[in-house]
Design an enzyme around this catalytic site. Structure first.
Site, mmCIF file in Angstrom:
data_model
loop_
_atom_site.group_PDB
_atom_site.id
_atom_site.type_symbol
_atom_site.label_atom_id
_atom_site.label_comp_id
_atom_site.label_asym_id
_atom_site.label_seq_id
_atom_site.Cartn_x
_atom_site.Cartn_y
_atom_site.Cartn_z
ATOM 1 N N TYR A 1 -14.167 6.765 -7.076
ATOM 2 C CA TYR A 1 -15.245 7.189 -6.183
ATOM 3 C C TYR A 1 -16.220 8.179 -6.820
ATOM 4 O O TYR A 1 -17.204 8.565 -6.191
ATOM 5 C CB TYR A 1 -14.639 7.805 -4.913
ATOM 6 C CG TYR A 1 -13.737 6.856 -4.165
ATOM 7 C CD1 TYR A 1 -14.152 5.576 -3.854
ATOM 8 C CD2 TYR A 1 -12.462 7.252 -3.763
ATOM 9 C CE1 TYR A 1 -13.321 4.700 -3.170
ATOM 10 C CE2 TYR A 1 -11.626 6.384 -3.077
ATOM 11 C CZ TYR A 1 -12.057 5.112 -2.788
ATOM 12 O OH TYR A 1 -11.238 4.251 -2.110
ATOM 13 N N ARG B 1 1.028 8.784 -6.112
ATOM 14 C CA ARG B 1 1.528 8.296 -4.828
ATOM 15 C C ARG B 1 1.959 6.837 -4.904
ATOM 16 O O ARG B 1 2.877 6.421 -4.199
ATOM 17 C CB ARG B 1 0.487 8.494 -3.726
ATOM 18 C CG ARG B 1 -0.851 7.813 -3.964
ATOM 19 C CD ARG B 1 -1.889 8.439 -3.040
ATOM 20 N NE ARG B 1 -3.206 7.833 -3.160
ATOM 21 C CZ ARG B 1 -4.068 8.113 -4.136
ATOM 22 N NH1 ARG B 1 -3.727 8.949 -5.093
ATOM 23 N NH2 ARG B 1 -5.258 7.545 -4.149
ATOM 24 N N GLU C 1 -6.963 2.806 -7.632
ATOM 25 C CA GLU C 1 -7.947 2.835 -6.555
ATOM 26 C C GLU C 1 -9.367 2.867 -7.127
ATOM 27 O O GLU C 1 -9.584 3.298 -8.260
ATOM 28 C CB GLU C 1 -7.705 4.059 -5.657
ATOM 29 C CG GLU C 1 -8.585 4.125 -4.416
ATOM 30 C CD GLU C 1 -8.469 2.931 -3.474
ATOM 31 O OE1 GLU C 1 -8.815 1.804 -3.905
ATOM 32 O OE2 GLU C 1 -8.047 3.118 -2.318
ATOM 33 N N TRP C 2 -10.313 2.357 -6.353
ATOM 34 C CA TRP C 2 -11.730 2.407 -6.716
ATOM 35 C C TRP C 2 -12.061 3.841 -7.135
ATOM 36 O O TRP C 2 -11.725 4.797 -6.438
ATOM 37 C CB TRP C 2 -12.545 2.001 -5.492
ATOM 38 C CG TRP C 2 -13.987 1.623 -5.738
ATOM 39 C CD1 TRP C 2 -14.890 2.326 -6.467
ATOM 40 C CD2 TRP C 2 -14.666 0.471 -5.232
ATOM 41 N NE1 TRP C 2 -16.105 1.696 -6.437
ATOM 42 C CE2 TRP C 2 -16.001 0.549 -5.689
ATOM 43 C CE3 TRP C 2 -14.300 -0.600 -4.414
ATOM 44 C CZ2 TRP C 2 -16.960 -0.408 -5.365
ATOM 45 C CZ3 TRP C 2 -15.246 -1.558 -4.104
ATOM 46 C CH2 TRP C 2 -16.552 -1.464 -4.573
ATOM 47 N N ARG D 1 -7.430 -4.479 -0.785
ATOM 48 C CA ARG D 1 -8.307 -5.371 -0.010
ATOM 49 C C ARG D 1 -9.308 -6.063 -0.933
ATOM 50 O O ARG D 1 -9.623 -7.246 -0.753
ATOM 51 C CB ARG D 1 -9.003 -4.584 1.089
ATOM 52 C CG ARG D 1 -8.084 -4.267 2.267
ATOM 53 C CD ARG D 1 -8.789 -3.443 3.319
ATOM 54 N NE ARG D 1 -8.853 -2.045 2.935
ATOM 55 C CZ ARG D 1 -9.685 -1.163 3.471
ATOM 56 N NH1 ARG D 1 -10.568 -1.545 4.385
ATOM 57 N NH2 ARG D 1 -9.660 0.097 3.086
ATOM 58 N N ARG E 1 0.848 -1.187 0.000
ATOM 59 C CA ARG E 1 0.000 0.000 0.000
ATOM 60 C C ARG E 1 0.888 1.244 0.000
ATOM 61 O O ARG E 1 1.906 1.294 0.697
ATOM 62 C CB ARG E 1 -0.899 0.009 1.231
ATOM 63 C CG ARG E 1 -1.810 1.225 1.289
ATOM 64 C CD ARG E 1 -2.678 1.216 2.531
ATOM 65 N NE ARG E 1 -3.467 2.453 2.604
ATOM 66 C CZ ARG E 1 -4.256 2.773 3.619
ATOM 67 N NH1 ARG E 1 -4.364 1.955 4.653
ATOM 68 N NH2 ARG E 1 -4.924 3.908 3.609
ATOM 69 N N HIS E 2 0.513 2.227 -0.761
ATOM 70 C CA HIS E 2 1.297 3.458 -0.810
ATOM 71 C C HIS E 2 1.377 4.103 0.575
ATOM 72 O O HIS E 2 0.567 3.822 1.457
ATOM 73 C CB HIS E 2 0.715 4.452 -1.812
ATOM 74 C CG HIS E 2 -0.660 4.950 -1.466
ATOM 75 N ND1 HIS E 2 -0.899 5.829 -0.436
ATOM 76 C CD2 HIS E 2 -1.860 4.681 -2.017
ATOM 77 C CE1 HIS E 2 -2.186 6.089 -0.367
ATOM 78 N NE2 HIS E 2 -2.795 5.402 -1.307
#
Length: 238
Positions: A105, A71, A102-103, A184, A15-16
């Protein structure tokens, strides 16, 4: 490192690093595209766990998948692109892919979870159950199914990379550098659980998690509850 660890390909999830400018974390803000990492967190992880004969041994890596977000890129630089390894050595092994971004959003970017739930209820949604990103996705962003589809593509790619190396050892490990929520989700799909399966997990900023296969069998994907580090006298031998 056990003999089985040496023979069974692994997948490292990194994870960053944490974000400096805002207090993040899924339970505080929904953030998919913001700011850069805390370099101290990642540098500490790299010094302790990355290197010849260490947990994440660069010589054992077959491929590296990185989220295109800034990142995640910077975290990878801090982990592996030191003068001792050299950027040129990694060029052909690296894939920057939206499949591990990332998801998305969407309309909820930058909002607190409580704010999202309030807005949705004001619009007549979620009257019986609170909004849950794992199940409900994000308006203007990604659904659970879309996230599952792209992660499944990545899982398939990794299995094809590692399939020829089962029980053989060598450079067959894979590294993923990405974000807390999507990693996750990836673990759930790795185990063939749905993205909304209620598996409680924590992955700290800058942390490394390890997936692999039970019984050296590519049809038995698993994750390590705990890992052993190489003995001091064994470092650098593999």
């Amino acid at each position: 490192m056990s003999d089985q660890d040496a023979l069974t390909p692994r997948v490292f999830l990194v994870r960053h690093g944490n974000l400096k400018e805002i207090n993040t974390g899924f339970k505080v803000y929904i953030t998919g595209r913001r700011i850069g990492p805390s370099e101290a967190q990642v540098s500490s992880t790299a010094a302790t766990l990355v290197g010849a004969g260490k947990l994440l041994d660069p010589s054992r890596l077959a491929h590296i998948f990185i989220s295109p977000r800034r990142r995640a890129r910077r975290t990878f630089e801090l982990l592996l692109l030191s003068p001792s390894f050299g950027a040129a050595d990694w060029k052909e092994k690296i894939t920057y892919t939206e499949d591990i971004a990332e998801w998305d959003y969407g309309d909820y970017e930058g909002l607190k979870v409580g704010e999202i739930r309030k807005l949705r209820k004001e619009r007549g949604l979620d009257q019986e159950m609170e909004w849950d990103i794992w199940r409900d996705g994000c308006e203007g962003g990604e659904s659970m199914q879309r996230v599952s589809d792209r992660l499944d593509r990545l899982v398939s790619q990794i299995r094809e990379i590692q399939r020829p190396h089962m029980n053989r050892g060598g450079a067959a490990d894979v590294l993923l550098v990405a974000h807390g929520l999507i990693l996750r989700c990836f673990l759930k799909r790795w185990l063939d659980f749905s993205v909304d399966f209620p598996l409680q997990m924590m992955l700290a900023p800058g942390a490394i998690a390890v997936l692999s296969y039970k019984n050296n069998n590519i049809e038995e994907p698993a994750f390590h509850l705990g890992i052993t580090l190489p003995l001091l006298g064994e470092r650098g031998k593999r």
